[in-house]
Design a protein around this motif. Sequence first.
Motif, PDB file in Angstrom:
ATOM      1  N   ASP A 238       0.050 -74.444 -54.771  1.00 58.08           N
ATOM      2  CA  ASP A 238       0.719 -75.653 -53.882  1.00 58.08           C
ATOM      3  C   ASP A 238       2.192 -75.538 -53.673  1.00 58.08           C
ATOM      4  OD1 ASP A 238      -1.770 -76.683 -53.901  1.00 58.08           O
ATOM      5  OD2 ASP A 238      -1.255 -78.204 -55.316  1.00 58.08           O
ATOM      6  N   SER A 239       3.084 -75.001 -54.882  1.00 61.78           N
ATOM      7  CA  SER A 239       4.298 -74.936 -54.595  1.00 61.78           C
ATOM      8  C   SER A 239       4.661 -73.841 -53.654  1.00 61.78           C
ATOM      9  CB  SER A 239       5.017 -74.440 -55.868  1.00 61.78           C
ATOM     10  OG  SER A 239       6.467 -74.318 -55.868  1.00 61.78           O
ATOM     11  N   SER A 240       4.312 -72.547 -53.635  1.00 62.60           N
ATOM     12  CA  SER A 240       4.265 -71.696 -52.404  1.00 62.60           C
ATOM     13  C   SER A 240       4.036 -72.343 -51.323  1.00 62.60           C
ATOM     14  CB  SER A 240       3.628 -70.351 -52.845  1.00 62.60           C
ATOM     15  OG  SER A 240       4.256 -69.720 -54.061  1.00 62.60           O
ATOM     16  N   ALA A 241       2.796 -72.833 -51.114  1.00 62.46           N
ATOM     17  CA  ALA A 241       2.209 -73.418 -50.088  1.00 62.46           C
ATOM     18  C   ALA A 241       3.518 -74.386 -49.226  1.00 62.46           C
ATOM     19  CB  ALA A 241       1.110 -74.240 -50.211  1.00 62.46           C
ATOM     20  N   ARG A 242       3.850 -75.128 -50.169  1.00 67.56           N
ATOM     21  CA  ARG A 242       5.055 -76.041 -49.447  1.00 67.56           C
ATOM     22  C   ARG A 242       6.329 -75.351 -48.816  1.00 67.56           C
ATOM     23  NH1 ARG A 242       3.663 -78.979 -54.532  1.00 67.56           N
ATOM     24  NH2 ARG A 242       2.188 -80.682 -54.331  1.00 67.56           N
ATOM     25  N   LEU A 243       6.601 -74.488 -49.828  1.00 68.85           N
ATOM     26  CA  LEU A 243       7.787 -73.486 -49.345  1.00 68.85           C
ATOM     27  C   LEU A 243       7.512 -72.808 -48.062  1.00 68.85           C
ATOM     28  CD1 LEU A 243      10.556 -72.770 -50.592  1.00 68.85           C
ATOM     29  CD2 LEU A 243       9.339 -70.589 -51.194  1.00 68.85           C
ATOM     30  N   LEU A 244       6.323 -72.488 -47.746  1.00 67.41           N
ATOM     31  CA  LEU A 244       5.883 -71.680 -46.548  1.00 67.41           C
ATOM     32  C   LEU A 244       5.269 -72.535 -45.334  1.00 67.41           C
ATOM     33  CD1 LEU A 244       4.276 -68.467 -48.384  1.00 67.41           C
ATOM     34  CD2 LEU A 244       6.579 -68.629 -47.519  1.00 67.41           C
ATOM     35  N   GLY A 245       5.201 -73.741 -45.867  1.00 67.57           N
ATOM     36  CA  GLY A 245       4.847 -74.734 -44.670  1.00 67.57           C
ATOM     37  C   GLY A 245       3.703 -74.810 -44.340  1.00 67.57           C
ATOM     38  N   ALA A 246       2.845 -74.400 -45.581  1.00 67.22           N
ATOM     39  CA  ALA A 246       1.308 -74.426 -45.391  1.00 67.22           C
ATOM     40  C   ALA A 246       0.907 -75.694 -46.197  1.00 67.22           C
ATOM     41  CB  ALA A 246       0.617 -73.404 -46.052  1.00 67.22           C
ATOM     42  N   ALA A 247      -0.378 -76.156 -46.074  1.00 71.28           N
ATOM     43  CA  ALA A 247      -0.989 -77.342 -46.653  1.00 71.28           C
ATOM     44  C   ALA A 247      -1.281 -77.244 -47.941  1.00 71.28           C
ATOM     45  CB  ALA A 247      -1.946 -78.069 -45.825  1.00 71.28           C
ATOM     46  N   PRO A 248      -0.804 -77.787 -48.973  1.00 74.35           N
ATOM     47  CA  PRO A 248      -1.564 -77.632 -50.355  1.00 74.35           C
ATOM     48  C   PRO A 248      -2.817 -78.113 -50.476  1.00 74.35           C
ATOM     49  CG  PRO A 248       0.755 -78.670 -50.414  1.00 74.35           C
ATOM     50  CD  PRO A 248       0.198 -78.740 -48.851  1.00 74.35           C
ATOM     51  N   VAL A 249      -3.632 -77.467 -51.349  1.00 73.16           N
ATOM     52  CA  VAL A 249      -5.003 -77.677 -51.525  1.00 73.16           C
ATOM     53  C   VAL A 249      -5.401 -78.129 -52.894  1.00 73.16           C
ATOM     54  CG1 VAL A 249      -5.735 -76.322 -49.642  1.00 73.16           C
ATOM     55  CG2 VAL A 249      -5.615 -75.222 -51.900  1.00 73.16           C
ATOM     56  N   GLY A 250      -4.119 -78.380 -53.874  1.00 71.71           N
ATOM     57  CA  GLY A 250      -4.480 -78.823 -55.098  1.00 71.71           C
ATOM     58  C   GLY A 250      -4.577 -77.597 -56.052  1.00 71.71           C
ATOM     59  N   LEU A 251      -3.539 -76.674 -56.010  1.00 67.68           N
ATOM     60  CA  LEU A 251      -3.963 -75.416 -57.093  1.00 67.68           C
ATOM     61  C   LEU A 251      -2.761 -74.924 -57.557  1.00 67.68           C
ATOM     62  CD1 LEU A 251      -6.229 -72.948 -54.938  1.00 67.68           C
ATOM     63  CD2 LEU A 251      -6.997 -74.345 -57.155  1.00 67.68           C
ATOM     64  N   PRO A 252      -2.714 -74.702 -58.810  1.00 64.26           N
ATOM     65  CA  PRO A 252      -1.363 -74.308 -59.657  1.00 64.26           C
ATOM     66  C   PRO A 252      -1.064 -73.109 -59.186  1.00 64.26           C
ATOM     67  CG  PRO A 252      -3.214 -73.808 -61.160  1.00 64.26           C
ATOM     68  CD  PRO A 252      -3.786 -74.715 -59.700  1.00 64.26           C
ATOM     69  N   THR A 253       0.339 -72.403 -59.191  1.00 66.99           N
ATOM     70  CA  THR A 253       0.915 -71.251 -59.061  1.00 66.99           C
ATOM     71  C   THR A 253       0.015 -70.148 -59.428  1.00 66.99           C
ATOM     72  OG1 THR A 253       3.195 -72.173 -58.634  1.00 66.99           O
ATOM     73  CG2 THR A 253       2.873 -69.975 -59.214  1.00 66.99           C
ATOM     74  N   GLY A 254      -0.088 -69.265 -58.794  1.00 68.13           N
ATOM     75  CA  GLY A 254      -0.920 -67.987 -59.008  1.00 68.13           C
ATOM     76  C   GLY A 254      -2.607 -68.252 -59.205  1.00 68.13           C
ATOM     77  N   ALA A 255      -3.033 -69.553 -58.778  1.00 72.04           N
ATOM     78  CA  ALA A 255      -4.603 -69.783 -58.852  1.00 72.04           C
ATOM     79  C   ALA A 255      -5.446 -68.490 -58.466  1.00 72.04           C
ATOM     80  CB  ALA A 255      -4.902 -70.966 -58.307  1.00 72.04           C
ATOM     81  N   GLY A 256      -5.169 -68.044 -57.340  1.00 71.84           N
ATOM     82  CA  GLY A 256      -5.754 -66.884 -56.694  1.00 71.84           C
ATOM     83  C   GLY A 256      -5.815 -65.568 -57.692  1.00 71.84           C
ATOM     84  N   TYR A 257      -4.676 -65.107 -58.144  1.00 71.83           N
ATOM     85  CA  TYR A 257      -4.626 -64.232 -59.063  1.00 71.83           C
ATOM     86  C   TYR A 257      -5.508 -64.650 -60.167  1.00 71.83           C
ATOM     87  CZ  TYR A 257      -0.193 -62.859 -56.765  1.00 71.83           C
ATOM     88  OH  TYR A 257       0.528 -62.263 -55.846  1.00 71.83           O
ATOM     89  N   ALA A 258      -5.673 -65.496 -60.713  1.00 67.22           N
ATOM     90  CA  ALA A 258      -6.434 -65.978 -62.095  1.00 67.22           C
ATOM     91  C   ALA A 258      -7.559 -65.786 -61.677  1.00 67.22           C
ATOM     92  CB  ALA A 258      -6.036 -67.504 -62.508  1.00 67.22           C
ATOM     93  N   ALA A 259      -8.230 -66.642 -60.663  1.00 63.75           N
ATOM     94  CA  ALA A 259      -9.685 -66.505 -60.099  1.00 63.75           C
ATOM     95  C   ALA A 259     -10.046 -64.875 -59.689  1.00 63.75           C
ATOM     96  CB  ALA A 259      -9.847 -67.265 -59.016  1.00 63.75           C
ATOM     97  N   GLY A 260      -9.130 -64.316 -59.195  1.00 62.72           N
ATOM     98  CA  GLY A 260      -9.347 -62.944 -58.817  1.00 62.72           C
ATOM     99  C   GLY A 260      -9.722 -61.959 -59.794  1.00 62.72           C
ATOM    100  N   ALA A 261      -8.845 -62.096 -61.013  1.00 62.72           N
ATOM    101  CA  ALA A 261      -9.082 -61.370 -62.368  1.00 62.72           C
ATOM    102  C   ALA A 261     -10.582 -61.754 -62.871  1.00 62.72           C
ATOM    103  CB  ALA A 261      -7.846 -61.666 -63.214  1.00 62.72           C
TER     104      ALA A 261
END
Length: 302
Positions: A238-261
């Motif tokens: 969410d934090s990066s999404a807000r910075l980049l103008g995208a809509a947050p979806v309710g995830l903490p920083t690096g969620a995709g990295y954690a799930a991906g691993a």
Amino acid sequence: MSISVIDSASGMNRVLTANTKDRADLIRDMWAPMAGMYQFIPGGVDMATVHQQNFGFCPDSAIEQVREGLESLVAADAWARIEKALEYGVAALSSADPGVTIPDLNVLLVLGDPTSKHFVDEVQGISGFGGISGYIAITVWPTCRVLDRLEAIAVHELHHNVRYSPGGVVWNPQKVTVGEHVVSEGLADVFASELYGDAGYTHFVREETRSDDRVLAKVASGLGVTGMADFASWVLGDSSARLLGAAPVGLPTGAGYAAGARLVRAYLDATGTTAAHSVRTPASDILHIALPRLGLTPDAAH
């Protein structure tokens, strides 16, 4: 193949010792060897803007702090360490998959902006980009943690670079899925861990995020989302999404990295292979095996 680690220590020193009015042009000069990353854009891009977009240090603020940061990188022998790590990573990938394409590499290491709260606190002083064949850009703030992880950071980006080189996975900006991005981050982190142990895992991902089943399920629900516009939301949080103008979806920083691993580990455990060997494996193949093993429906990826 060749590895060209740009002498950005000298380049940054020239920027920092120049008159303020000359610094932007000197930043452009420093980034010039990376211009090929944007050859698909008619007329190219302003490399000073690219520097800024990659969280690069500002040419007119916190100059003394940036000078100290440069001294830390030089003292840590950062450039030689990164080159050696990339050589090690190339050898590991070539051994695991002899048919893989290893491109000639241009590698740029630059200091980030110490006044950016998001860069320093949220992503803890690291921003890497290795998704365009032949180019790796690494922006850092030299905390002890970042300096300890320089090799792992470099080979993480190398794995991306080889995955998206000719003969590997095709990244179509309009059709690529969140699933591909998530799997690619997981593969890159696990590859780095194969070479450097726990230091391989991206450090801005909190430990509780790595093991949170709710985070995994939420990311899995977005794996089929297509196009790059929403990737910050699903992968970076969410934090990066807000910075980049995208809509947050309710995830903490690096969620995709954690799930991906977790997804990649499940796949590797099931198949008995490695992230190095899987550098060209389609995300769909990985998800088809990994999702059921983690109690998630394979339909999440489509």
